[in-house]
Design a protein around this motif. Structure first.
Motif, PDB file in Angstrom:
ATOM      1  N   GLY A 141       0.789  -1.221   0.000  1.00 29.50           N
ATOM      2  CA  GLY A 141       0.000   0.000   0.000  1.00 29.50           C
ATOM      3  C   GLY A 141       0.824   1.275   0.000  1.00 29.50           C
ATOM      4  N   GLN A 142       2.143   1.139  -0.054  1.00 27.60           N
ATOM      5  CA  GLN A 142       3.012   2.321  -0.076  1.00 27.60           C
ATOM      6  C   GLN A 142       3.239   2.791  -1.506  1.00 27.60           C
ATOM      7  N   LEU A 143       3.284   4.111  -1.697  1.00 30.38           N
ATOM      8  CA  LEU A 143       3.518   4.684  -3.019  1.00 30.38           C
ATOM      9  C   LEU A 143       5.010   4.914  -3.217  1.00 30.38           C
ATOM     10  N   SER A 144       5.613   4.143  -4.114  1.00 22.88           N
ATOM     11  CA  SER A 144       7.040   4.282  -4.420  1.00 22.88           C
ATOM     12  C   SER A 144       7.209   4.995  -5.757  1.00 22.88           C
ATOM     13  N   LEU A 145       7.998   6.073  -5.745  1.00 24.81           N
ATOM     14  CA  LEU A 145       8.282   6.817  -6.968  1.00 24.81           C
ATOM     15  C   LEU A 145       9.754   6.675  -7.373  1.00 24.81           C
ATOM     16  N   GLY A 146      10.386   5.593  -6.886  1.00 20.40           N
ATOM     17  CA  GLY A 146      11.799   5.375  -7.210  1.00 20.40           C
ATOM     18  C   GLY A 146      12.031   4.221  -8.160  1.00 20.40           C
ATOM     19  N   ASN A 147      10.945   3.731  -8.782  1.00 15.36           N
ATOM     20  CA  ASN A 147      11.075   2.553  -9.653  1.00 15.36           C
ATOM     21  C   ASN A 147      12.019   2.780 -10.834  1.00 15.36           C
ATOM     22  N   ALA A 148      12.022   4.006 -11.377  1.00 18.85           N
ATOM     23  CA  ALA A 148      12.900   4.312 -12.509  1.00 18.85           C
ATOM     24  C   ALA A 148      14.371   4.162 -12.121  1.00 18.85           C
ATOM     25  N   GLY A 149      14.678   4.495 -10.862  1.00 20.98           N
ATOM     26  CA  GLY A 149      16.054   4.354 -10.378  1.00 20.98           C
ATOM     27  C   GLY A 149      16.501   2.901 -10.357  1.00 20.98           C
ATOM     28  N   PHE A 150      15.638   2.020  -9.857  1.00 27.25           N
ATOM     29  CA  PHE A 150      15.971   0.587  -9.822  1.00 27.25           C
ATOM     30  C   PHE A 150      16.012  -0.001 -11.227  1.00 27.25           C
ATOM     31  N   MET A 151      15.155   0.520 -12.105  1.00 27.02           N
ATOM     32  CA  MET A 151      15.173   0.089 -13.507  1.00 27.02           C
ATOM     33  C   MET A 151      16.497   0.483 -14.163  1.00 27.02           C
ATOM     34  N   ALA A 152      16.976   1.686 -13.834  1.00 28.60           N
ATOM     35  CA  ALA A 152      18.258   2.174 -14.368  1.00 28.60           C
ATOM     36  C   ALA A 152      19.428   1.323 -13.863  1.00 28.60           C
ATOM     37  N   ILE A 153      19.388   0.976 -12.568  1.00 25.72           N
ATOM     38  CA  ILE A 153      20.452   0.132 -11.990  1.00 25.72           C
ATOM     39  C   ILE A 153      20.500  -1.212 -12.710  1.00 25.72           C
ATOM     40  N   GLY A 154      19.338  -1.831 -12.902  1.00 24.20           N
ATOM     41  CA  GLY A 154      19.262  -3.112 -13.604  1.00 24.20           C
ATOM     42  C   GLY A 154      19.735  -3.008 -15.037  1.00 24.20           C
ATOM     43  N   ALA A 155      19.321  -1.928 -15.713  1.00 23.66           N
ATOM     44  CA  ALA A 155      19.671  -1.729 -17.121  1.00 23.66           C
ATOM     45  C   ALA A 155      21.179  -1.534 -17.288  1.00 23.66           C
ATOM     46  N   TYR A 156      21.743  -0.601 -16.546  1.00 26.01           N
ATOM     47  CA  TYR A 156      23.164  -0.274 -16.702  1.00 26.01           C
ATOM     48  C   TYR A 156      24.089  -1.387 -16.219  1.00 26.01           C
ATOM     49  N   THR A 157      23.701  -2.056 -15.136  1.00 25.13           N
ATOM     50  CA  THR A 157      24.513  -3.177 -14.644  1.00 25.13           C
ATOM     51  C   THR A 157      24.527  -4.311 -15.665  1.00 25.13           C
ATOM     52  N   SER A 158      23.359  -4.637 -16.210  1.00 24.29           N
ATOM     53  CA  SER A 158      23.269  -5.742 -17.172  1.00 24.29           C
ATOM     54  C   SER A 158      24.054  -5.453 -18.446  1.00 24.29           C
TER      55      SER A 158
END
Length: 225
Positions: free
Chosen positions: A1-18
């Motif tokens: 039920g929490q609103l997270s607005l940091g998903n793009a950051g985790f997406m960026a970490i996954g993208a750049y690391t991969s």
């Protein structure tokens, strides 16, 4: 039920690391994506333990800050292209790969929701005080949910990077996080089926309205309202 607005950051970490492991190190497509997802998950635990004590707007603002900090940091790291972006990424993500990944993630999410752990997460969402009174470890479950979300978002980032063949920090700005949240809101909070349908609809709609140029975003916004 929490609103997270940091998903793009985790997406960026996954993208750049991969893509770093895929291009610079030479690891296989699957391994590089998994490494990106794992790093996103690990960072979410480090961030989640202090921030998940916050609630509502405070938590949303904090995660927004984390996402923007991540984007700015990547912009200043030359080893991954910085502001210029990362080029020469092998385009390994096909329609079949993306479809299989979606089915796999849906199976995982549905099974989590139906498990005893999932029921504890739902209890926290519905009434945090009542859940805690029944012996549910609030912080533990919140961090676990945050970790799973970041893991899946990082995985998606890796798939995205290996589809486009080129990524840059602006791909993972504040609007990307809003887009992800909008999928859930439009589909219906707590509805997995609704989220899938909304994601398909909101991905196709902007492309189908591209010919209308200036009016495209107006029509897109009105459809959300």
């Amino acid at each position: 039920g929490q609103l997270s607005l940091g998903n793009a950051g985790f997406m960026a970490i996954g993208a750049y690391t991969s893509v770093y492991f895929s291009v610079k190190v030479g690891t296989t497509f699957i391994i590089s994506i998994l490494l990106g997802a794992i790093l996103a998950g690990v960072i979410s635990i480090i961030i989640g333990i202090p921030t998940l004590k916050l609630k509502g707007d405070y938590f949303a603002i904090t995660t927004l800050g984390v996402g923007e900090i991540t984007r700015v940091l990547i912009t200043n790291i030359d080893i991954v292209g910085g502001a210029r972006g990362f080029t020469g990424i092998p385009t390994k993500t096909t329609l079949n790969v993306a479809y299989f990944a979606m089915i796999l993630i849906l199976i995982v999410v549905v099974n989590i929701a139906k498990s005893s752990k999932g029921r504890a997460l739902i209890a926290i969402r519905e009434n945090e005080i009542a859940a805690e009174a029944m012996g549910v470890n609030i912080i533990k479950y919140k961090v676990t949910a945050f970790f799973i979300a970041a893991l899946l978002t990082g995985f998606a980032g890796g798939l995205f990077a290996h589809y486009t063949g080129f990524i840059q920090p602006t791909n993972f700005n504040f609007m990307k996080s809003i887009e992800i949240v909008t999928f859930v809101v439009l589909g219906g909070m707590g509805s997995i089926t609704g989220s899938v349908i909304a994601a398909i609809f909101l991905t196709i709609l902007p492309e189908s309205l591209r010919t209308l140029s200036d009016y495209r975003m107006v029509i897109y916004s009105l459809s959300l309202v």
